[in-house]
Each structure stands twice: as C-alpha cells, then as structure tokens.
Design a protein around this motif. Structure first.
Motif, PDB file in Angstrom:
ATOM      1  N   ARG A  17     -17.686 -35.542   1.384  1.00  0.00           N
ATOM      2  CA  ARG A  17     -17.810 -35.374   2.833  1.00  0.00           C
ATOM      3  C   ARG A  17     -16.523 -35.842   3.504  1.00  0.00           C
ATOM      4  N   ALA A  21     -13.729 -34.039   1.657  1.00  0.00           N
ATOM      5  CA  ALA A  21     -14.202 -32.655   1.597  1.00  0.00           C
ATOM      6  C   ALA A  21     -13.194 -31.717   2.241  1.00  0.00           C
ATOM      7  N   THR A  47     -21.329 -29.765  -1.542  1.00  0.00           N
ATOM      8  CA  THR A  47     -19.975 -29.436  -1.101  1.00  0.00           C
ATOM      9  C   THR A  47     -19.312 -28.478  -2.074  1.00  0.00           C
ATOM     10  N   SER A  50     -20.623 -25.019  -1.505  1.00  0.00           N
ATOM     11  CA  SER A  50     -20.014 -24.429  -0.319  1.00  0.00           C
ATOM     12  C   SER A  50     -18.626 -23.887  -0.634  1.00  0.00           C
TER      13      SER A  50
END
Length: 266
Positions: A17, A21, A47, A50
């Motif tokens: 994050r 990230a 993550t 994504s």
C-alpha cells in the motif's frame, strides 16, 4: 520523461500500500517485473492482482524485514519467480509519533528494528544477490527510502528522524563498499516529503493529538507553508524518483540522497 526498465526485475518492500504500492506500479509502467514484499499477505496479494490486471508481471512474497532468514528466502523466491533481481527498493518503514518526554521503549525498538535493521538486512541480501557470483549476479540498483525527517527538526518524530538519518548513512557506506569491492551495484536513497497516504494522514493527526497543532489541518498547513513548492508531495513524485534512480539515466549516481520534498528540507 520516461525511463526504460524493460527486462529488469525489482523487489519492493512495504509494497502492499501507500508509497510502496505506488513505486511498484511505477516500476512496472517503466517495463520492470516486480515482486511486492510485505507482512500484509492479503493486501499485498490484492495489490499484485491489480498490477497484473494492468498487464504487469508481478508476484507477492511474504516478508518481515526484521527477520534475516525471511530476507534470504524472499530474495531467493523473487529470483525464482522473476528470473533475477536488478532493483531493490527498501521502502518498508514505520513511524510512531511521540514527544521525547513520553517515549515508549517498545515503540523505539519497533522503529529501530523496522527502519534501521530492516534496511540493513535488505542491503545485506540485495548486495549478496546482485554481486558477481550471487543468485542474480548482474549488478543493479538499490534504493533506500529515507525521509525529509532526516534533514529537518520536526517535533514529536525524534526517533523516526534518527532512524531515517541512519538510512542515509547505511546508504552511503553500502555504496562505498559496493564500489570498492566491484559489486556493480549502485546504492542511493530518497528523502520523501510529507505525502497524504494513510501514514502521512495519521502523522498529521498525531502531531495535533500531542498538542503541537490545534488540528490535523493546521499541521498540514504548516508543512505546506514550509515547502517552497507550495504543496504536499504526491505518491507519483516519489515513485518517479525511484524509477529514475533505478534506470540507466542514473548510471553514474551512487551514494547519493535525493530530496523529493518540494524544498522543505533544504
């Protein structure tokens, strides 16, 4: 300006994050394959998914940066999954706000272990992997994430500031060792300014809670007032600096600290 990292393999700690990230995403946009390392398995895997959805090559490795054996395993797993290691971003860190008169020894130990020991172990295993004869063995670039806190005296973050100053010194000694021993690894660090990530927002509230500002908004306003650029940093500002230092555009830069703080720490 874009920097070509096609074919490079990167490992980003604390990549689940926030800044980590964002740095991982920026590295993939520049063409690198990326492994995200974090203690938060669920968030880290999300993550990674994504990134994969955007077309990137990404993997997740579980890592407590304070654990030597986990570092050895994470680097080996990254090399297995990606086919090598050319870039290491030592981003994982923790900040616990406290006035010096109210310091909790356990909080101090936590920041020392994550921010200093974690970075030192990252350097250890990154250099071992990248140097000639290592499991990657092709040299590379290590980027440590320090902080503007290493260059200014901001009340209530004394220990955090000390640990981020230590990251700067680790960077410079590691760069010297890597150069003198012919490792082919450049080692640099970045000093991010305040960014309104979860950690940045919490810091603004914390400094208000200890009585330094009437509220978090006043704390943020004070930072902006002290920043010649006139704004807070953005994740992209920090991520782009990491991509630059990882790229061949920075091929003659090592042992350096790059302020990305809008001028706050000058």
């Amino acid at each position: 300006m874009s920097y070509d990292l096609a074919g490079r393999k990167a490992l980003v700690t604390g990549g689940a994050r926030g800044l980590g990230a964002g740095m991982a995403a920026a590295l993939t946009r520049a063409g690198a394959a990326v492994a995200i390392a974090d203690v938060r398995d669920d968030l880290g895997k999300a993550t990674v998914e994504s990134l994969r959805e955007s077309g990137a090559t990404a993997e997740f490795v579980s890592l407590d940066v304070t654990d030597d054996a986990q570092w050895e395993r994470a680097v080996a797993d990254t090399c297995d999954a990606l086919g090598g290691l050319d870039i290491l971003v030592n981003n994982a860190g923790v900040e616990i706000t406290s006035l010096i008169t109210e310091l909790d020894p356990d909080d101090v130990r936590t920041m020392l272990e994550v921010n200093v020991l974690g970075t030192a172990l990252g350097l250890k295993h990154g250099l071992r992997a990248m140097r000639p004869g290592g499991i990657a063995g092709n040299g590379g670039s290590i980027i440590n994430i320090s902080s503007v806190a290493a260059t200014i005296a901001w009340p209530s973050i004394a220990v955090y500031s000390a640990t981020k100053s230590a990251v700067d010194r680790l960077t410079r000694v590691a760069a010297t060792e890597a150069g003198k021993l012919g490792y082919g690894v450049r080692v640099n660090c970045v000093y991010p300014g305040l960014v309104p990530t979860e950690m940045g927002a919490r810091l603004a509230q914390d400094v208000a809670d200890v009585g330094l500002f009437p509220d978090a908004q006043a704390a943020v306003a004070s930072v902006i007032e002290q920043t010649p650029a006139g704004r807070l940093g953005e994740v992209a500002d920090m991520a782009d600096a990491v991509v630059f230092l990882a790229s061949d555009a920075a091929r003659f830069i090592t042992g350096a600290g790059l302020p990305v703080d809008g001028g706050m720490g000058m």
